[in-house]
Design a protein around this motif. Structure first.
Motif, PDB file in Angstrom:
ATOM      1  N   TRP A  18       0.773  -1.274  -0.278  1.00 13.75           N
ATOM      2  CA  TRP A  18      -0.058   0.070  -0.143  1.00 13.75           C
ATOM      3  C   TRP A  18       0.972   1.151  -0.115  1.00 13.75           C
ATOM      4  O   TRP A  18       2.116   1.422   0.490  1.00 13.75           O
ATOM      5  CB  TRP A  18      -0.928   0.157   1.454  1.00 13.75           C
ATOM      6  N   GLU A  41     -13.287   5.404   3.568  1.00 13.77           N
ATOM      7  CA  GLU A  41     -14.132   4.564   2.937  1.00 13.77           C
ATOM      8  C   GLU A  41     -14.426   4.829   1.332  1.00 13.77           C
ATOM      9  O   GLU A  41     -13.993   4.110   0.381  1.00 13.77           O
ATOM     10  CB  GLU A  41     -15.464   3.922   3.751  1.00 13.77           C
ATOM     11  N   TYR A  45     -10.090   3.609   0.460  1.00 11.75           N
ATOM     12  CA  TYR A  45      -9.003   2.946   1.260  1.00 11.75           C
ATOM     13  C   TYR A  45      -9.365   1.572   1.846  1.00 11.75           C
ATOM     14  O   TYR A  45     -10.437   1.340   2.503  1.00 11.75           O
ATOM     15  CB  TYR A  45      -8.726   3.803   2.353  1.00 11.75           C
ATOM     16  N   ASP A  46      -8.559   0.759   2.030  1.00  9.48           N
ATOM     17  CA  ASP A  46      -8.680  -0.711   2.651  1.00  9.48           C
ATOM     18  C   ASP A  46      -8.250  -0.644   4.269  1.00  9.48           C
ATOM     19  O   ASP A  46      -8.831  -1.262   4.938  1.00  9.48           O
ATOM     20  CB  ASP A  46      -7.576  -1.721   2.134  1.00  9.48           C
ATOM     21  N   ARG A  65     -16.414  -0.820   6.202  1.00  5.98           N
ATOM     22  CA  ARG A  65     -15.640  -1.473   5.340  1.00  5.98           C
ATOM     23  C   ARG A  65     -14.009  -1.579   5.711  1.00  5.98           C
ATOM     24  O   ARG A  65     -13.374  -2.350   5.301  1.00  5.98           O
ATOM     25  CB  ARG A  65     -15.828  -1.182   3.940  1.00  5.98           C
ATOM     26  N   LEU A  66     -13.653  -0.470   6.278  1.00  8.97           N
ATOM     27  CA  LEU A  66     -12.270  -0.316   6.558  1.00  8.97           C
ATOM     28  C   LEU A  66     -11.526  -1.348   7.471  1.00  8.97           C
ATOM     29  O   LEU A  66     -12.496  -1.454   8.512  1.00  8.97           O
ATOM     30  CB  LEU A  66     -12.021   1.137   7.304  1.00  8.97           C
ATOM     31  N   PRO A  95     -11.626  -6.742   5.795  1.00  8.49           N
ATOM     32  CA  PRO A  95     -12.317  -5.709   5.688  1.00  8.49           C
ATOM     33  C   PRO A  95     -13.368  -5.650   6.903  1.00  8.49           C
ATOM     34  O   PRO A  95     -13.735  -6.590   7.260  1.00  8.49           O
ATOM     35  CB  PRO A  95     -13.328  -5.771   4.491  1.00  8.49           C
TER      36      PRO A  95
END
Length: 107
Positions: A18, A41, A45-46, A65-66, A95
């Motif tokens: 990343w 999000e 971004y993860d 989701r992050l 996630p």
């Protein structure tokens, strides 16, 4: 960006696929935690990496989701000493996961 911050980014970039960035670089420095997480999000971004140990008490993280990783120190030397653990934790996160890493206070 300061020379020290650039060297930290370089070190992080070597251990992860990343590209790290700061809230300030994204223009998000005025956002509060909830809005900041939502912006991250929406931007795709993860992982959200922070040292804010109170984040999980201040925000409802359900449905995010992050993946959120909280480092238990702001000391770069301590983080560098345990960078392998940081990387393996990141690699194992999915996630929406929330994880904290504690660092030895004596080191």
């Amino acid at each position: 960006m300061t020379r020290e911050l650039r060297s930290r980014y370089a070190a992080i970039s070597q251990i992860t696929p990343w590209t790290p960035c700061t809230v300030y670089e994204r223009g998000w420095s005025t956002l509060t935690n909830g809005a900041l997480l939502t912006a991250a999000e929406w931007a795709g971004y993860d992982l959200f990496l922070t040292t804010d140990k109170n984040l999980r008490y201040q925000q409802n993280l359900t449905g995010r989701r992050l993946a959120i990783l909280v480092l238990g120190t702001t000391s770069w030397p301590k983080i560098q000493q345990d960078i392998g653990h940081v990387q393996s934790t990141i690699d194992a996160m999915s996630p929406g996961a929330y994880q904290e890493i504690a660092f030895d206070a004596s080191s």
